[in-house]
Design a protein around this motif. Structure first.
Motif, PDB file in Angstrom:
ATOM      1  N   ASP A   1       6.970 -13.118   1.768  1.00  0.00           N
ATOM      2  CA  ASP A   1       5.586 -12.480   2.188  1.00  0.00           C
ATOM      3  C   ASP A   1       5.434 -12.682   3.830  1.00  0.00           C
ATOM      4  O   ASP A   1       4.526 -12.048   4.558  1.00  0.00           O
ATOM      5  CB  ASP A   1       4.447 -13.271   1.485  1.00  0.00           C
ATOM      6  CG  ASP A   1       4.179 -12.424   0.135  1.00  0.00           C
ATOM      7  OD1 ASP A   1       4.646 -11.441  -0.109  1.00  0.00           O
ATOM      8  OD2 ASP A   1       3.505 -13.328  -0.544  1.00  0.00           O
ATOM      9  N   TYR A   2       6.222 -13.846   4.403  1.00  0.00           N
ATOM     10  CA  TYR A   2       5.933 -14.164   5.796  1.00  0.00           C
ATOM     11  C   TYR A   2       7.235 -14.318   6.428  1.00  0.00           C
ATOM     12  O   TYR A   2       7.203 -13.875   7.897  1.00  0.00           O
ATOM     13  CB  TYR A   2       5.186 -15.796   5.925  1.00  0.00           C
ATOM     14  CG  TYR A   2       3.611 -15.426   5.069  1.00  0.00           C
ATOM     15  CD1 TYR A   2       2.750 -14.526   5.485  1.00  0.00           C
ATOM     16  CD2 TYR A   2       3.138 -16.141   3.882  1.00  0.00           C
ATOM     17  CE1 TYR A   2       1.582 -14.596   5.046  1.00  0.00           C
ATOM     18  CE2 TYR A   2       2.265 -16.202   3.408  1.00  0.00           C
ATOM     19  CZ  TYR A   2       1.378 -15.357   3.941  1.00  0.00           C
ATOM     20  OH  TYR A   2       0.091 -15.214   3.115  1.00  0.00           O
TER      21      TYR A   2
ATOM     22  N   SER B   1       0.322 -10.565   8.607  1.00  0.00           N
ATOM     23  CA  SER B   1       1.687 -10.162   8.159  1.00  0.00           C
ATOM     24  C   SER B   1       2.142  -8.803   8.054  1.00  0.00           C
ATOM     25  O   SER B   1       3.048  -8.320   8.135  1.00  0.00           O
ATOM     26  CB  SER B   1       1.952 -11.309   7.065  1.00  0.00           C
ATOM     27  OG  SER B   1       1.097 -10.832   5.860  1.00  0.00           O
TER      28      SER B   1
ATOM     29  N   THR C   1       7.987 -14.700  12.833  1.00  0.00           N
ATOM     30  CA  THR C   1       8.217 -13.771  11.497  1.00  0.00           C
ATOM     31  C   THR C   1       8.589 -12.440  12.186  1.00  0.00           C
ATOM     32  O   THR C   1       9.584 -11.731  11.552  1.00  0.00           O
ATOM     33  CB  THR C   1       6.790 -13.412  10.708  1.00  0.00           C
ATOM     34  OG1 THR C   1       6.433 -14.700  10.370  1.00  0.00           O
ATOM     35  CG2 THR C   1       6.898 -12.437  10.052  1.00  0.00           C
TER      36      THR C   1
ATOM     37  N   TYR D   1      -4.587  -9.706   6.542  1.00  0.00           N
ATOM     38  CA  TYR D   1      -3.444  -9.476   6.345  1.00  0.00           C
ATOM     39  C   TYR D   1      -2.387  -9.320   7.753  1.00  0.00           C
ATOM     40  O   TYR D   1      -1.928  -8.208   8.000  1.00  0.00           O
ATOM     41  CB  TYR D   1      -2.825  -8.433   5.471  1.00  0.00           C
ATOM     42  CG  TYR D   1      -3.341  -8.942   3.953  1.00  0.00           C
ATOM     43  CD1 TYR D   1      -2.740  -9.674   3.268  1.00  0.00           C
ATOM     44  CD2 TYR D   1      -4.326  -8.131   3.536  1.00  0.00           C
ATOM     45  CE1 TYR D   1      -3.087 -10.073   1.993  1.00  0.00           C
ATOM     46  CE2 TYR D   1      -5.016  -8.354   2.226  1.00  0.00           C
ATOM     47  CZ  TYR D   1      -3.975  -9.423   1.524  1.00  0.00           C
ATOM     48  OH  TYR D   1      -4.728  -9.570   0.169  1.00  0.00           O
TER      49      TYR D   1
END
Length: 435
Positions: A366-367, A139, A90, A137
């Motif tokens: 989101d990722y 991320s 990511t 979270y």
């Protein structure tokens, strides 16, 4: 399950659409007074106030607010290798996309000796907030830190609430990802107190004020951001998440239902909205929603979100009307699952991030998509952009004129300064030619 808003046979004006869009029942203004008191406590009592607030709001008193460097290192060592690999993937994708967001300097030559240079200067120091609450979270650490690094920010501080499940430390995965990104100034503090600490600094912690605060949070974080906006820059007043899906008869109803559920999983106030010109698709999605809500881990939370006033099924005559409703709603996340997605996209002005086609779900963003997931919520996409490298940059114009170029425009300056009754402005130019 979703309440129905039927716009077929109507053509509401822009203002009428704004009145029709579903919204969560949250009021940042109601949180301003308590958030202000929390910030004042931090300004007056520093670290002691942050420790007291952690005990009051997070149910635990951390040993220290500043996270020791060894805790960050130990957390990284202990990080599950599979999770670390996912985070590193990511980071790489978000970094590549963020670097592309940094504008190149542009030099404009208006005449011989008359040059205006456009440069983009990063803020020197930022405070990045990573919420706790119902989930962890890591991320969000990536999504905040990487664009700041891509922009060239020199000094990065990160805050996340202390966790009662971890003896007052921040969540170890948050600590590990911070270490992985090379961020060593990390604080166990949350809510409005953390935002106030970033804005004003905490001398007894060695926490210097920042020039910009970014990151999502609850209504008190949003209120605190509004309160400190005159002291430091902010990204946006983030609130409960939302998703809007434009779908036609060709969409897969199970994909649509899965995506609506995925965002409703965040919070009971999350908004899930389906806009379609197909009654058959709407009915099929409703049936799949029942199945998916019953089967998912956080089903009760999802059910509350989907049946809340902020969520809806919107029936429209055509996709042009779907785009008009979407622009009024200003979704944080917009999915377009229609046969001719580009035609619909051409009519979209207001959205935080846009996901095209059946294989681009919001959770990808989101990722792992490479896009940023810190996005404007509550309709603020109508006037605010999502987090990016640009969030941490300021455009600056550098002016370089030589004598002959200045002489050429001197009459322009003289005429306008006289018209505005500011003669000294003109005199500052003519003084250079009086010797």
């Amino acid at each position: 399950m979703l309440r129905t808003l039927d716009l077929r046979g109507t053509r509401p004006t822009a203002s009428e659409l704004l009145a029709l869009v579903p919204r969560a029942e949250t009021d940042v203004t109601a949180a301003l007074a308590p958030a202000g008191r929390i910030i004042d406590e931090v300004r007056e009592h520093g670290e002691q106030a942050l420790l007291d607030q952690a005990e009051r709001f997070d149910g635990v008193r951390p040993a220290t607010v500043r996270v020791p460097a060894e805790q960050l290192r130990d957390a990284l060592v202990a990080l599950d290798p599979e999770v670390r690999a996912a985070v590193e993937s990511t980071i790489a994708r978000v970094r590549e996309a963020s670097m592309a967001q940094v504008p190149v300097p542009v030099v404009t030559v208006l005449a011989p000796g008359a040059v205006v240079e456009q440069r983009w200067q990063p803020v020197d120091r930022v405070g990045l907030y990573v919420p706790g609450g119902k989930a962890v979270y890591p991320s969000s650490v990536v999504m905040n830190v990487v664009p700041a690094q891509a922009a060239g920010v020199r000094s990065i501080a990160l805050a996340s609430p202390p966790q009662s499940d971890h003896d007052g430390r921040i969540h170890p995965t948050i600590a590990a990802v911070a270490a992985l990104l090379g961020v060593d100034e990390v604080y166990a503090m949350g809510g409005a107190g953390a935002i106030g600490a970033f804005a004003y600094g905490v001398p007894d912690l060695g926490l210097e004020p920042v020039q910009r605060v970014t990151g999502p949070g609850n209504v008190f974080v949003a209120a605190a951001k509004r309160l400190v906006a005159g002291v430091t820059g902010i990204d946006a007043e983030a609130g409960p998440t939302d998703i809007l899906v434009i779908a036609d008869a060709g969409a897969d109803p199970d994909f649509v239902a899965a995506d609506l559920v995925s965002q409703a999983e965040h919070d009971e106030l999350a908004a899930s909205v389906l806009v379609t010109d197909s009654v058959e698709l709407a009915e099929a999605v409703m049936a799949r929603l029942e199945v998916r809500v019953a089967a998912t881990k956080h089903g009760e939370r999802v059910r509350q979100a989907i049946t809340g006033p902020q969520s809806a099924l919107v029936l429209v005559d055509d996709l042009e009307q779907a785009a008009a409703f979407t622009n009024a709603f200003g979704p944080e996340h917009l999915e377009i699952q229609v046969v001719d997605a580009d035609a619909v996209l051409a009519g979209i002005d207001n959205a935080g991030a846009i996901f095209i086609g059946p294989h681009s779900p919001v959770s990808l963003g989101d990722y792992a998509a490479g896009s940023n997931h810190v996005l404007p919520t509550g309709g603020t996409a109508r006037h605010v952009a999502g987090l990016s490298a640009a969030t941490f940059l300021r455009p600056q114009q550098v002016v370089r004129y030589d004598e002959s170029a200045l002489r050429e425009v001197a009459p322009v300056v003289a005429a306008l300064s006289a018209e505005e009754d500011l003669p000294a402005h003109g005199e500052a130019v003519t003084a250079r030619f009086e010797r």
